[in-house]
Design a protein around this motif. Structure first.
Motif, PDB file in Angstrom:
ATOM      1  N   UNK A 628       0.818  -1.216   0.000  1.00  0.00           N
ATOM      2  CA  UNK A 628       0.000   0.000   0.000  1.00  0.00           C
ATOM      3  C   UNK A 628       0.854   1.269   0.000  1.00  0.00           C
ATOM      4  N   UNK A 629       2.189   1.120  -0.084  1.00  0.00           N
ATOM      5  CA  UNK A 629       3.070   2.269  -0.218  1.00  0.00           C
ATOM      6  C   UNK A 629       3.694   2.754   1.069  1.00  0.00           C
ATOM      7  N   UNK A 630       3.489   2.052   2.170  1.00  0.00           N
ATOM      8  CA  UNK A 630       4.107   2.443   3.442  1.00  0.00           C
ATOM      9  C   UNK A 630       5.543   1.922   3.485  1.00  0.00           C
ATOM     10  N   UNK A 631       6.294   2.369   4.475  1.00  0.00           N
ATOM     11  CA  UNK A 631       7.672   1.915   4.646  1.00  0.00           C
ATOM     12  C   UNK A 631       7.922   1.615   6.119  1.00  0.00           C
ATOM     13  N   UNK A 632       8.511   0.441   6.375  1.00  0.00           N
ATOM     14  CA  UNK A 632       8.841   0.050   7.748  1.00  0.00           C
ATOM     15  C   UNK A 632      10.116   0.780   8.161  1.00  0.00           C
ATOM     16  N   UNK A 633      10.063   1.501   9.279  1.00  0.00           N
ATOM     17  CA  UNK A 633      11.260   2.220   9.753  1.00  0.00           C
ATOM     18  C   UNK A 633      11.943   1.483  10.899  1.00  0.00           C
ATOM     19  N   UNK A 634      11.178   0.746  11.697  1.00  0.00           N
ATOM     20  CA  UNK A 634      11.805  -0.030  12.773  1.00  0.00           C
ATOM     21  C   UNK A 634      10.891  -1.166  13.204  1.00  0.00           C
ATOM     22  N   UNK A 635      11.519  -2.228  13.719  1.00  0.00           N
ATOM     23  CA  UNK A 635      10.778  -3.382  14.251  1.00  0.00           C
ATOM     24  C   UNK A 635      11.367  -3.703  15.613  1.00  0.00           C
ATOM     25  N   UNK A 636      10.515  -3.838  16.609  1.00  0.00           N
ATOM     26  CA  UNK A 636      10.934  -4.324  17.925  1.00  0.00           C
ATOM     27  C   UNK A 636      10.008  -5.491  18.259  1.00  0.00           C
ATOM     28  N   UNK A 637      10.602  -6.608  18.663  1.00  0.00           N
ATOM     29  CA  UNK A 637       9.745  -7.786  18.794  1.00  0.00           C
ATOM     30  C   UNK A 637      10.292  -8.805  19.781  1.00  0.00           C
ATOM     31  N   UNK A 638       9.367  -9.528  20.390  1.00  0.00           N
ATOM     32  CA  UNK A 638       9.680 -10.762  21.109  1.00  0.00           C
ATOM     33  C   UNK A 638       9.131 -11.869  20.232  1.00  0.00           C
ATOM     34  N   UNK A 639      10.034 -12.654  19.648  1.00  0.00           N
ATOM     35  CA  UNK A 639       9.651 -13.579  18.578  1.00  0.00           C
ATOM     36  C   UNK A 639       9.798 -15.049  18.929  1.00  0.00           C
ATOM     37  N   UNK A 640      10.199 -15.326  20.156  1.00  0.00           N
ATOM     38  CA  UNK A 640      10.352 -16.718  20.546  1.00  0.00           C
ATOM     39  C   UNK A 640       9.382 -17.050  21.664  1.00  0.00           C
ATOM     40  N   UNK A 641       8.370 -17.850  21.349  1.00  0.00           N
ATOM     41  CA  UNK A 641       7.457 -18.319  22.382  1.00  0.00           C
ATOM     42  C   UNK A 641       8.200 -19.117  23.430  1.00  0.00           C
ATOM     43  N   UNK A 642       9.226 -19.832  23.007  1.00  0.00           N
ATOM     44  CA  UNK A 642      10.032 -20.638  23.922  1.00  0.00           C
ATOM     45  C   UNK A 642      10.746 -19.753  24.942  1.00  0.00           C
ATOM     46  N   UNK A 643      11.488 -18.752  24.429  1.00  0.00           N
ATOM     47  CA  UNK A 643      12.249 -17.875  25.326  1.00  0.00           C
ATOM     48  C   UNK A 643      11.330 -17.032  26.206  1.00  0.00           C
ATOM     49  N   UNK A 644      10.197 -16.631  25.643  1.00  0.00           N
ATOM     50  CA  UNK A 644       9.268 -15.857  26.460  1.00  0.00           C
ATOM     51  C   UNK A 644       8.706 -16.718  27.587  1.00  0.00           C
ATOM     52  N   UNK A 645       8.385 -17.968  27.260  1.00  0.00           N
ATOM     53  CA  UNK A 645       7.894 -18.896  28.293  1.00  0.00           C
ATOM     54  C   UNK A 645       8.964 -19.103  29.365  1.00  0.00           C
ATOM     55  N   UNK A 646      10.200 -19.297  28.920  1.00  0.00           N
ATOM     56  CA  UNK A 646      11.295 -19.576  29.857  1.00  0.00           C
ATOM     57  C   UNK A 646      11.506 -18.395  30.808  1.00  0.00           C
ATOM     58  N   UNK A 748      14.788 -10.054  23.010  1.00  0.00           N
ATOM     59  CA  UNK A 748      14.217  -9.088  22.071  1.00  0.00           C
ATOM     60  C   UNK A 748      14.988  -9.078  20.749  1.00  0.00           C
ATOM     61  N   UNK A 749      14.213  -8.940  19.680  1.00  0.00           N
ATOM     62  CA  UNK A 749      14.794  -8.744  18.346  1.00  0.00           C
ATOM     63  C   UNK A 749      14.483  -7.322  17.907  1.00  0.00           C
ATOM     64  N   UNK A 750      15.494  -6.645  17.362  1.00  0.00           N
ATOM     65  CA  UNK A 750      15.285  -5.266  16.931  1.00  0.00           C
ATOM     66  C   UNK A 750      15.862  -5.052  15.535  1.00  0.00           C
ATOM     67  N   UNK A 751      15.152  -4.213  14.781  1.00  0.00           N
ATOM     68  CA  UNK A 751      15.650  -3.810  13.460  1.00  0.00           C
ATOM     69  C   UNK A 751      15.414  -2.317  13.303  1.00  0.00           C
ATOM     70  N   UNK A 752      16.498  -1.601  12.970  1.00  0.00           N
ATOM     71  CA  UNK A 752      16.394  -0.152  12.778  1.00  0.00           C
ATOM     72  C   UNK A 752      17.584   0.327  11.961  1.00  0.00           C
ATOM     73  N   UNK A 753      17.334   1.280  11.096  1.00  0.00           N
ATOM     74  CA  UNK A 753      18.389   1.868  10.274  1.00  0.00           C
ATOM     75  C   UNK A 753      19.166   0.819   9.494  1.00  0.00           C
ATOM     76  N   UNK A 754      18.446  -0.210   9.034  1.00  0.00           N
ATOM     77  CA  UNK A 754      19.079  -1.238   8.210  1.00  0.00           C
ATOM     78  C   UNK A 754      19.885  -2.252   8.982  1.00  0.00           C
ATOM     79  N   UNK A 755      19.871  -2.175  10.336  1.00  0.00           N
ATOM     80  CA  UNK A 755      20.657  -3.103  11.149  1.00  0.00           C
ATOM     81  C   UNK A 755      19.735  -3.866  12.094  1.00  0.00           C
ATOM     82  N   UNK A 780       6.248  -4.955  17.240  1.00  0.00           N
ATOM     83  CA  UNK A 780       5.911  -3.532  17.243  1.00  0.00           C
ATOM     84  C   UNK A 780       6.517  -2.917  15.992  1.00  0.00           C
ATOM     85  N   UNK A 781       5.645  -2.458  15.097  1.00  0.00           N
ATOM     86  CA  UNK A 781       6.087  -1.917  13.818  1.00  0.00           C
ATOM     87  C   UNK A 781       5.931  -0.408  13.790  1.00  0.00           C
TER      88      UNK A 781
END
Length: 815
Positions: A628-646, A748-755, A780-781
């Motif tokens: 739809x023409x948007x652009x992702x600038x950053x991603x912050x996430x907890x992506x492991x159900x295992x690690x979150x459970x632990x 936590x997994x993070x993506x910002x400024x191409x890194x 979190x987008x």
């Protein structure tokens, strides 16, 4: 007067002939001409006997004897015992004649077309005489008429042309002089002007009946066969083929020309000229309405349903392509080409020519390949030597499929619909032809694709109710078994509400694999796998491809690194891939991009929503934003159900190793928990999200801040648990450091400024990541549109049920 023609299966034996007799009696109030074929298989057997004789094979008398016994048995079963002697002698006399002819062929070693017409004429001659005799003994006013005395042809044996003027004169004279209620006549046979026996070609009994019907201005021509009329497709290829109630002459002619064997193509012309209705009926189901062929057909209110009336197909086709710069702008090239075919009596089935005149492509029967090639080489010898024309290009192993319907005229989108559904199923079209009448679109495809193509087209144009989808599921572990169960449980709903029927056509675990084109039922699944062949990823993929079923979907619910190796091959056959396995999408960027492009170029889907967040709509949401023409600038996430459970359950009251063991017991971890705890899995997930957001990230560019001591990564899983016990103080220290600041631990997994980076973080209560419990994931987008208030996707991110449901959703989306 009505003309009734009965085919070989209708008169195959005495039992069937009694059915024919019953049909005739039911129409006895009308004057009837009954045209019959030879007993089923007799014509082929006569040809075989003659061919063996011409090849000096002295076993031909055995074949003749077998055919003779078949006719003698028929006489004994149909003719009263006191009258049998004359008819048994009649049969024996004519089989003596047949044997004498074959003896002559044996001596000469030659089986000419003239002799072929003579020998094959005996089948209809004998069957019609016996049936006429049976009707007479039933006290019916019946007489036998020799069609060969009525139908006059030229002497182009096996490929004759009817002299309609002479034939009409003969037939009218016969019926003026003979007023019997029933006239029984042999089909197929005729004579030339010199009195030599000729035949009207295979299927010529239909033609005989049509000629008679036209000349006597019959009320109706009925073709009685072993099917209830013309079908929307060949029922041997499409189990969903339906009878066609009404069809025009032109439509019937198109269908029969391209392989609808229920009707011999020349049959239609004589009755069409006189506007005589032709009805195709089933001898074995006479109450069925059959198919009415006439000048006009009824159009139902459902316009879309009437676009096409049927699909026909013709196998054993080759394409001949003549091309070269010397053809451009040169008059007479096409005429010269067709003239050499005409000289060799080669029938041209389909023609297509480029507008530049640089090439012309022709489809002919495969058996004519040798003669066609020699004829072209001879006719264009000078052009070939001077290289004005390239050597003839021959492509074999092909079939023609034709979509036929009067209502295709001036209806936009029919071709697009046809080619679209074929393309989406990986069916390559070699040539296309559409006449100006617009009632026929013919395509040439590979022979191996014929069943798939017919079913795809039939589903698209005649089965608006339910789409058949064939699933090949690789992996029956926690997720795979749940997925299979969900498919069985939900399939009825899908059929009723989404018009989709999911068939598990193939399934494989690490030991066995099994296949069933009609689908594996829930009750048979375990037994099928137990009795299946030895599992092999490569063979499973090959079998999926070779079965070539329409709307195929390959489902990978493994973590096996071998399975993604076959993705490229599968996608190139336009088979959708649904992957729970995240190895492909997190592999080298060029490989990832290549798979996406292959899927796009081959009109198929490559979905892997469950690579991140199990059943959560994370990848789909990112895709929608980008599209739809948007652009992702950053991603912050907890992506492991295992690690979150632990880390939700590790509060210092029991050792870290016990919490990990609990997570593994409840099915949240991989068999080797280090794959989760080392952060590799989370790194792959953030990599996939970044790539889907449009960033060309590689795996080794992700910073991984590890919390496990190196000793924990050595040895077996048991060694890992022992090492964790020894390092409990290490884990306790990490926990205490977070607690003293009033924070909790989250991986936590993070993506910002191409890194991108992954690792443990101290999370404060005000963070969106803080209130995340159990095995939940959160993403979190931040985007150009969601810059101040981010877009948040949150929910269960692990577990077999939710992951299976995510795979299931991808399957449904893909079709």
């Amino acid at each position: 007067m009505k003309v009734l023609k009965f085919g070989g299966t209708s008169v195959a034996n005495s039992e069937n002939i009694l059915k024919v007799e019953s049909i005739i009696k039911n129409q006895y109030s009308n004057k009837i001409v009954v045209v019959v074929s030879a007993l089923q298989g007799v014509t082929d057997s006569l040809i075989k006997a003659a061919e063996q004789a011409s090849n000096n094979d002295d076993s031909y008398p055995t074949i003749i004897k077998t055919i003779e016994e078949k006719h003698l048995k028929l006489v004994k079963e149909l003719i009263p015992i006191l009258e049998q002697s004359a008819w048994l002698s009649f049969v024996k006399k004519h089989f003596n004649d047949i044997e004498e002819l074959c003896n002559g062929i044996f001596v000469l070693g030659e089986f000419t077309d003239r002799i072929k017409d003579k020998i094959t004429s005996y089948g209809e001659f004998l069957s019609s005489n016996i049936i006429a005799a049976r009707l007479k003994f039933e006290k019916l006013d019946a007489a036998w008429m020799n069609s060969a005395d009525q139908i006059v042809t030229n002497n182009n044996f096996t490929n004759v042309k009817v002299d309609f003027e002479a034939t009409e004169k003969n037939v009218k004279k016969y019926f003026e002089e003979n007023q019997h209620q029933i006239t029984v006549a042999p089909g197929f046979i005729a004579k030339d002007q010199a009195g030599n026996t000729t035949t009207l070609g295979r299927g010529g009994s239909d033609y005989t009946a049509s000629i008679f019907a036209s000349i006597v201005n019959a009320e109706e021509l009925q073709i009685w066969t072993d099917v209830s009329g013309m079908m929307t497709a060949d029922p041997r290829l499409s189990t969903n083929a339906k009878p066609i109630a009404e069809i025009s002459y032109q439509e019937a002619m198109e269908l029969s020309h391209f392989g609808a064997k229920v009707l011999y193509p020349p049959t239609i012309q004589p009755v069409m000229v006189k506007n005589i209705n032709l009805r195709i009926k089933n001898t074995f189901d006479p109450e069925a309405s059959g198919t009415l062929v006439s000048h006009t057909i009824k159009i139902s209110g459902d316009e879309e349903e009437q676009v096409a009336v049927g699909i026909s197909n013709m196998s054993n086709i080759i394409l001949l392509t003549l091309e070269g710069s010397g053809m451009v702008g040169i008059p007479g090239i096409s005429a010269k080409l067709f003239q050499c075919f005409s000289h060799e009596k080669i029938n041209v089935v389909l023609i297509t020519q480029s507008s530049s005149e640089h090439s012309i492509t022709i489809a002919i029967n495969e058996k004519d390949t040798f003669n066609a090639e020699n004829a072209i080489n001879s006719s264009f010898e000078d052009d070939l030597k001077l290289k004005r024309i390239s050597p003839i290009k021959i492509e074999s192993g092909l079939s023609i499929v034709a979509l036929v319907g009067e209502n295709m005229k001036n209806r936009s989108g029919v071709s697009a619909k046809m080619f679209g559904c074929l393309g989406n199923n990986g069916i390559n079209i070699r040539a296309i032809a559409q006449g100006s009448s617009e009632r026929n679109i013919s395509i040439v495809i590979s022979e191996k694709d014929i069943k798939k193509a017919v079913n795809v087209l039939h589903e698209e144009f005649f089965e608006s109710e339910i789409k058949q989808v064939h699933l090949y599921i690789c992996g029956t572990g926690n997720v795979g078994s749940k997925l299979i169960q969900q498919i069985y449980n939900q399939n009825k709903y899908l059929q009723e509400n989404l018009l989709i029927n999911l068939r598990i056509a193939g399934v494989s675990n690490s030991r066995k694999m099994a296949f069933a084109d009609q689908g594996i039922s829930q009750n048979d699944l375990n037994k099928k796998l137990e009795n299946g062949e030895q599992a092999s990823i490569k063979k499973f993929a090959e079998e999926t491809i070779s079965r070539n079923l329409r709307n195929s979907v390959f489902v990978d619910v493994t973590a096996n690194a071998e399975v993604p190796e076959i993705y490229e091959t599968v996608l190139k056959r336009s088979i959708n891939i649904i992957a729970c396995n995240k190895i492909a999408a997190s592999s080298d960027f060029e490989k990832y991009k290549s798979l996406k492009n292959i899927a796009k170029n081959h009109s198929c889907k490559f979905f892997f929503e469950t690579n991140v967040g199990a059943g959560l709509p994370i990848i789909g949401t990112i895709n929608d934003l980008i599209r739809s023409g948007d652009k992702i600038t950053s991603i912050q996430a907890v992506l492991s159900g295992t690690l979150n459970f632990v880390f939700n359950n590790y509060d210092g009251s029991k050792p870290f190793s016990e919490v990990v063991a609990q997570a593994q017991k409840e099915g949240f971890t991989e068999p080797d928990p280090r794959l989760d705890l080392a952060g590799t899995d989370v790194a792959r997930k953030i990599l996939i999200l970044a790539r889907e957001a449009g960033y060309p990230l590689q795996f080794d560019e992700i910073e991984n801040i590890k919390f496990l001591p190196d000793d924990c990564m050595q040895g077996s899983v048991e060694d890992f648990y022992n090492a964790m016990i020894q390092y409990e103080d290490h884990f306790k220290k990490i926990l205490d450091e977070a607690k003293k600041d009033g924070k909790i631990l989250k991986y936590v997994a993070e993506f910002k400024d191409g890194k991108a980076k992954v690792g443990l973080q101290h999370i404060a209560p005000e963070s969106d990541l803080y209130h995340l419990y159990g095995k939940d994931n959160i993403v979190i987008l931040k985007t150009l549109r969601y810059s101040e208030q981010p877009l948040v996707v949150k929910g269960a991110g692990a577990g077999a049920e939710v992951t299976a449901s995510g795979v299931f959703a991808d399957i449904v989306r893909s079709v």
